[in-house]
Scaffold this active site. Structure first.
Site, short mmCIF file in Angstrom:
data_model
loop_
_atom_site.label_atom_id
_atom_site.label_comp_id
_atom_site.label_asym_id
_atom_site.label_seq_id
_atom_site.Cartn_x
_atom_site.Cartn_y
_atom_site.Cartn_z
N SER A 168 0.83 -1.29 0.27
CA SER A 168 -0.22 -0.08 0.10
C SER A 168 0.73 1.25 -0.03
O SER A 168 2.17 1.39 0.53
CB SER A 168 -0.92 0.10 1.37
OG SER A 168 -1.50 1.43 1.25
N TYR B 273 -2.38 5.57 -4.89
CA TYR B 273 -3.29 6.45 -4.83
C TYR B 273 -2.91 7.90 -5.63
O TYR B 273 -1.74 8.21 -5.18
CB TYR B 273 -3.53 7.02 -3.28
CG TYR B 273 -4.53 6.00 -2.47
CD1 TYR B 273 -5.74 5.49 -3.09
CD2 TYR B 273 -3.96 5.27 -1.34
CE1 TYR B 273 -6.62 4.83 -2.00
CE2 TYR B 273 -4.87 4.34 -0.54
CZ TYR B 273 -6.27 3.96 -1.25
OH TYR B 273 -6.86 3.49 -0.36
N THR C 43 -5.40 2.76 -7.67
CA THR C 43 -6.95 2.40 -7.00
C THR C 43 -7.79 3.51 -7.58
O THR C 43 -7.45 4.97 -7.35
CB THR C 43 -6.71 2.73 -5.48
OG1 THR C 43 -5.97 1.55 -5.03
CG2 THR C 43 -7.94 2.45 -4.74
N LYS D 94 -7.54 -1.02 -9.98
CA LYS D 94 -8.20 -1.28 -9.12
C LYS D 94 -9.68 -0.54 -8.71
O LYS D 94 -9.58 0.66 -8.73
CB LYS D 94 -7.59 -1.62 -7.94
CG LYS D 94 -8.13 -2.47 -6.69
CD LYS D 94 -7.06 -2.26 -5.60
CE LYS D 94 -7.73 -3.14 -4.36
NZ LYS D 94 -8.47 -2.27 -3.54
N HIS E 275 -13.60 -2.22 -2.66
CA HIS E 275 -12.84 -1.75 -1.61
C HIS E 275 -13.14 -2.42 -0.28
O HIS E 275 -13.20 -1.81 0.72
CB HIS E 275 -12.86 -0.14 -1.64
CG HIS E 275 -11.72 0.84 -1.37
ND1 HIS E 275 -10.89 1.22 -1.91
CD2 HIS E 275 -11.03 0.61 0.01
CE1 HIS E 275 -9.85 2.03 -1.26
NE2 HIS E 275 -9.92 1.54 0.00
N GLY F 31 -14.33 -10.57 0.08
CA GLY F 31 -15.33 -11.64 0.94
C GLY F 31 -14.86 -13.07 0.59
O GLY F 31 -15.70 -14.12 0.97
#
Length: 350
Positions: free
Chosen positions: A104, A127, A153, A223, A247, A280
């Protein structure tokens, strides 16, 4: 698998600062998207093949690097709040499992230190910050440190509202030194409100795919894609892969589940670029469904954070190894000896 996940979840909850735990577990709004994520994968059913040689089942793959498993680590921020070694521990765990890891932009360990722990392929999450020069500097550092792809992202022009954290200036128990580990040296001289400078830009465009690619000279993965038309537009604009993600339910509540969005995105790109998915996934059977629907890789967020907080690098490795073993077992039972044997015909429902 679910028993292990529950154990890691419970141990992590006992170890992690309550504010950080809330940050990890909650989503945006009323958490509808978070709560629907796992059930969406469960609604699919499998149509196994028989009389296939599955004496040896391989989960190895190539995707901006060579990996032993298609189950990897999605970018998540601020690992030092979960474990003293932060992202270095996460990276160490990923390497031992032969799994992809995305570092990240909000890492609490220096890009170069994490890269040294990996000593192999890895991806860097980007980002687009309000001060573009900071983003450009991070991209250049990640590329120089050995990143093999950039993950842009695209679904965060600003942070979605989260019930308890919305009123906090920073939603985590972090010092400025931790939170600014990688950006502080790139802040403009005399910068006033540096938190404003490193916040996400709200004016992202398809042209930014090329901007990132030009700086990095590496493949760019976009993404946060949940629609087929958006996926096709990203590919037309130069994306080398698209990543189906909401996200973790942390941006737009009531957003479609990634399990439901994946088939449309796969159909739209029609094999022109790889498709990655997260959201998930909790066992090897979920991963099998995702791969059969057309994903090239399946990425995890919260479960990796539980493992890191509970058991450090060894916990991350153990989690990824067990998920991969469960995927391998499910592939054998479904009549697939290689990832290339997985296709849409194996899945029905939803």
């Amino acid at each position: 698998m679910h028993d292990q996940l529950q154990r890691l979840h419970d141990e992590a909850e006992q170890r992690v600062d309550p504010d950080m735990w809330h940050y990890l577990t909650r989503g945006a709004g009323d958490d509808r998207t978070v709560h629907e994520a796992q059930d969406a994968w469960n609604r699919y059913r499998l149509r196994p093949r028989v009389l296939r040689d599955v004496t040896s089942v391989s989960t190895g793959m190539q995707l901006f690097g060579a990996w032993q498993t298609p189950i990897g680590i999605a970018p998540t921020a601020f690992h030092a709040v979960l474990h003293p070694d932060g992202e270095v521990a996460t990276a160490t765990g990923a390497v031992a499992a032969g799994a992809p890891m995305v570092l990240s932009s909000r890492s609490t360990r220096r890009i170069e230190d994490v890269a040294a722990a990996i000593s192999g392929p890895w991806w860097f999450q980007v980002y687009l910050m309000r001060e573009r020069s900071i983003t450009a500097a991070l991209i250049e550092r990640a590329a120089a440190a050995g990143a093999t792809a950039m993950v842009l992202t695209a679904d965060t022009p600003y942070v979605g509202h989260r019930a308890r954290t919305a009123a906090l200036s920073r939603p985590l128990p972090l010092s400025d030194e931790q939170a600014l580990t990688n950006v502080q040296q790139h802040l403009p001289e005399g910068a006033g409100d540096y938190w404003d400078l490193i916040d996400q830009r709200a004016d992202l465009s398809l042209g930014d795919i090329g901007w990132v690619a030009d700086i990095a000279e590496l493949p760019v993965v976009v993404k946060g894609v949940l629609r087929g038309d958006e996926a096709a537009a990203c590919v037309d604009a130069g994306a080398d892969a698209v990543w189906v993600s909401n996200h973790g339910g942390r941006q737009l509540d009531r957003a479609i589940s990634t399990a439901a969005a994946l088939p449309e995105v796969v159909a739209a790109v029609a094999g022109s670029v790889p498709v990655i998915v997260d959201g998930g996934v909790r066992d090897g059977f979920d991963a099998l469904v995702a791969l059969a629907l057309g994903a090239s890789a399946v990425m995890l967020g919260r479960p990796v954070m539980w493992a890191l907080a509970a058991e450090g690098a060894a916990g991350v490795t153990g989690l990824l190894d067990e998920l991969t073993a469960e995927l391998r077992h499910a592939m054998g039972l479904a009549g697939a000896a290689r990832l290339a044997d997985l296709d849409r015909s194996l899945v029905t429902g939803h």
